[in-house]
Design a protein around this motif. Sequence first.
Motif, short mmCIF file in Angstrom:
data_model
loop_
_atom_site.label_atom_id
_atom_site.label_comp_id
_atom_site.label_asym_id
_atom_site.label_seq_id
_atom_site.Cartn_x
_atom_site.Cartn_y
_atom_site.Cartn_z
N LEU A 1 -14.88 20.38 -50.18
CA LEU A 1 -13.71 19.55 -49.92
C LEU A 1 -12.92 20.12 -48.76
O LEU A 1 -12.63 21.32 -48.72
CB LEU A 1 -12.82 19.48 -51.16
N ARG A 2 -12.56 19.26 -47.80
CA ARG A 2 -11.79 19.67 -46.63
C ARG A 2 -10.60 18.71 -46.45
O ARG A 2 -10.62 17.60 -46.99
CB ARG A 2 -12.66 19.62 -45.37
N PRO A 3 -9.59 19.12 -45.69
CA PRO A 3 -8.47 18.20 -45.46
C PRO A 3 -8.88 16.91 -44.78
O PRO A 3 -8.25 15.86 -44.97
CB PRO A 3 -7.52 19.01 -44.56
N ASP A 4 -9.95 16.96 -43.97
CA ASP A 4 -10.36 15.78 -43.22
C ASP A 4 -11.60 15.12 -43.81
O ASP A 4 -12.26 14.30 -43.14
CB ASP A 4 -10.63 16.14 -41.76
N GLY A 5 -11.96 15.44 -45.05
CA GLY A 5 -13.12 14.80 -45.65
C GLY A 5 -13.85 15.71 -46.61
O GLY A 5 -13.33 16.75 -47.03
N SER A 6 -15.06 15.33 -46.96
CA SER A 6 -15.85 16.08 -47.94
C SER A 6 -17.33 15.95 -47.60
O SER A 6 -17.74 15.00 -46.92
CB SER A 6 -15.62 15.55 -49.36
N SER A 7 -18.12 16.88 -48.12
CA SER A 7 -19.58 16.80 -48.01
C SER A 7 -20.18 17.27 -49.33
O SER A 7 -19.59 18.11 -50.03
CB SER A 7 -20.10 17.63 -46.85
N PHE A 8 -21.35 16.73 -49.67
CA PHE A 8 -21.98 17.06 -50.94
C PHE A 8 -23.40 16.52 -50.93
O PHE A 8 -23.81 15.78 -50.02
CB PHE A 8 -21.20 16.48 -52.13
N ILE A 9 -24.16 16.90 -51.95
CA ILE A 9 -25.53 16.43 -52.11
C ILE A 9 -25.58 15.46 -53.28
O ILE A 9 -25.09 15.78 -54.38
CB ILE A 9 -26.52 17.59 -52.36
N VAL A 10 -26.15 14.28 -53.07
CA VAL A 10 -26.31 13.30 -54.13
C VAL A 10 -27.73 13.40 -54.67
O VAL A 10 -28.71 13.34 -53.92
CB VAL A 10 -26.04 11.87 -53.62
N HIS A 11 -27.84 13.56 -55.99
CA HIS A 11 -29.13 13.61 -56.67
C HIS A 11 -29.30 12.29 -57.44
O HIS A 11 -28.47 11.91 -58.26
CB HIS A 11 -29.18 14.78 -57.64
N SER A 12 -30.40 11.60 -57.17
CA SER A 12 -30.64 10.29 -57.77
C SER A 12 -31.54 10.42 -58.99
O SER A 12 -32.20 11.45 -59.19
CB SER A 12 -31.31 9.38 -56.75
N PRO A 13 -31.61 9.37 -59.81
CA PRO A 13 -32.52 9.41 -60.97
C PRO A 13 -33.98 9.54 -60.56
O PRO A 13 -34.81 10.00 -61.35
CB PRO A 13 -32.27 8.05 -61.65
N ALA A 14 -34.31 9.15 -59.31
CA ALA A 14 -35.69 9.24 -58.83
C ALA A 14 -36.04 10.62 -58.29
O ALA A 14 -37.15 10.84 -57.81
CB ALA A 14 -35.92 8.20 -57.73
N GLY A 15 -35.09 11.56 -58.36
CA GLY A 15 -35.36 12.92 -57.88
C GLY A 15 -35.00 13.16 -56.43
O GLY A 15 -35.24 14.24 -55.90
N GLU A 16 -34.41 12.16 -55.77
CA GLU A 16 -33.99 12.35 -54.38
C GLU A 16 -32.76 13.25 -54.31
O GLU A 16 -31.93 13.27 -55.21
CB GLU A 16 -33.66 10.99 -53.75
N ALA A 17 -32.65 13.97 -53.21
CA ALA A 17 -31.47 14.81 -52.94
C ALA A 17 -31.06 14.55 -51.49
O ALA A 17 -31.73 15.00 -50.56
CB ALA A 17 -31.77 16.27 -53.17
N VAL A 18 -29.97 13.80 -51.30
CA VAL A 18 -29.58 13.32 -49.97
C VAL A 18 -28.17 13.82 -49.64
O VAL A 18 -27.26 13.67 -50.46
CB VAL A 18 -29.63 11.78 -49.91
N PRO A 19 -27.98 14.42 -48.45
CA PRO A 19 -26.64 14.86 -48.06
C PRO A 19 -25.73 13.66 -47.78
O PRO A 19 -26.14 12.69 -47.15
CB PRO A 19 -26.88 15.66 -46.77
N PHE A 20 -24.50 13.73 -48.25
CA PHE A 20 -23.48 12.72 -48.00
C PHE A 20 -22.25 13.38 -47.38
O PHE A 20 -21.92 14.53 -47.71
CB PHE A 20 -23.06 12.02 -49.29
#
Length: 518
Positions: A301-320
């Motif tokens: 978490l940053r003052p100007d936004g956020s970044s994280f990894i989304v894990h899907s039910p299909a096993g994908e891991a995608v940066p957001f």
Amino acid sequence: MASFEQYPASRLDSRPVEEYRSTLGALATHLTGTASPPDSVGGAARAFAPDAAFTGVTMNTALVRPGDLFVAVRGENSHGARFAGAAHEAGAAAVLTDREGAALVPEGLPTLVVDDPRRAAGPATMHLYDDPAAALTTVGITGTQGKTTTAFYVAAAAGMQQSGTIGSIGVTVGDDFFPPTLTTPEAPELHALFAVMREQRLCTVAVEASSHALMLGRVDGFAFDTGVFLNLGHDHRDFHPTQADYFQAKSILLTPEHAQRGVVDIDSLWGRTMAEQATVPVTTVSAAGHPADWRAEAIELRPDGSSFIVHSPAGEAVPFTTQLTGAFNVNNILAAVAALSPALPLEQLAAGIAALPAVEGRLQRFDHGQPFTAIVDSAHKPEAIAAALSAIRTTAPDTRIITVLGANGHRDASKRRMMGRFAAMVSDVLIVTDDNPYTDDPALIRAALMDGARSSHVEIIEIGDRREAIFAAARMARPGDTVAILGKGHERYHALADGDIAWYDPDVLREAIEATLA
């Protein structure tokens, strides 16, 4: 509701350009399975006229257009059928009402009688416009806070030019905009907007489904492709006697009549309860480590936004990434992504989320050359106030937070002390001011806020005039401080005892900042 002269004029009509037409007989068949006329009502034969045609539907005499079907429902104080004559003078061609209302309709005005006209309004408009929602991917979103931001995340992820949103800050149709009326419009206006979006060849629409809308039939006549439940906080206690009643109203969304499937944020007890009791298939999301179908990890978490990894039910891991800050926005994004997947690939959803610059009045930052951070947010519920200020504190732990806060009149008075308490828990300076007092005593509203804040060590300043309160916050802000103006967000009016005045917090904040820099 205030007037909205300050909003830009829309390039579109709120009804479709193509003319649609139906008859009372066809509508009777659609609603009741029979086109036979009703019995006489109140001793006077009603003019059923199955061949009577209508080309639009409305429940509001102020919105009647020539050829409309006027839906007359019982209100708190009187029956809407008392205004059927005025609707007819404005061009209404027929009336849809109940037996009580039919006795009030002027003789000779074609009338269709049903048991519950409010519940029939959605199906009637859907019938007229040939089920416009079926041409769209529809996402209904409920929750005490986060509905607006999540709706915009859905639209951004699906592509703003191909998407629409309907909610508390208004209606977007691609890059066009209609001012707000209700968080969720009445059913006739909702289905008309769906028809406009279909006509504009949009693909997706996200609708804020308030508890009032769910209970009052505003989203009747179709089932959302996906219903989303975000959270439940303290609000609308003037409408829902208990928190359990409020929860049950929200739960209406996740029933087969209103959604084909559900997405539920389980990072709260209410969310986990909703996931268990929903009567449609449910997909769960969590950004707090709970076992869920969709998860967010490696959150920064940053003052100007956020970044994280989304894990899907299909096993994908995608940066957001997102340009909006706050841990709660990670949850909002997860819900939006789960609502649109698997129809759209995760990488495409991530790109759309990253491109969304801001949502009006939602932790919206303003830079007018000042040496401090200036933020406008719509938070006016206890949990929303805590979430907004905590987001600021989490991403800038050393900043001094100067909060400007008021509370509405004519609303749930029980939350005012809680609002003051939650604001005081995170703020360093709390300026208590007015925010749409209507005809309530503003001093009593401010007193309740200050009473809730006094248990904290926060510095409390009372300035009733909202303009002066914002100017005072700007004057006292030092380099590195954060000024947070809470409550009104996107609103363009200030409701006072003698009427509404034009008002927009960001404009007043800009003037205050410019005055400090002069």
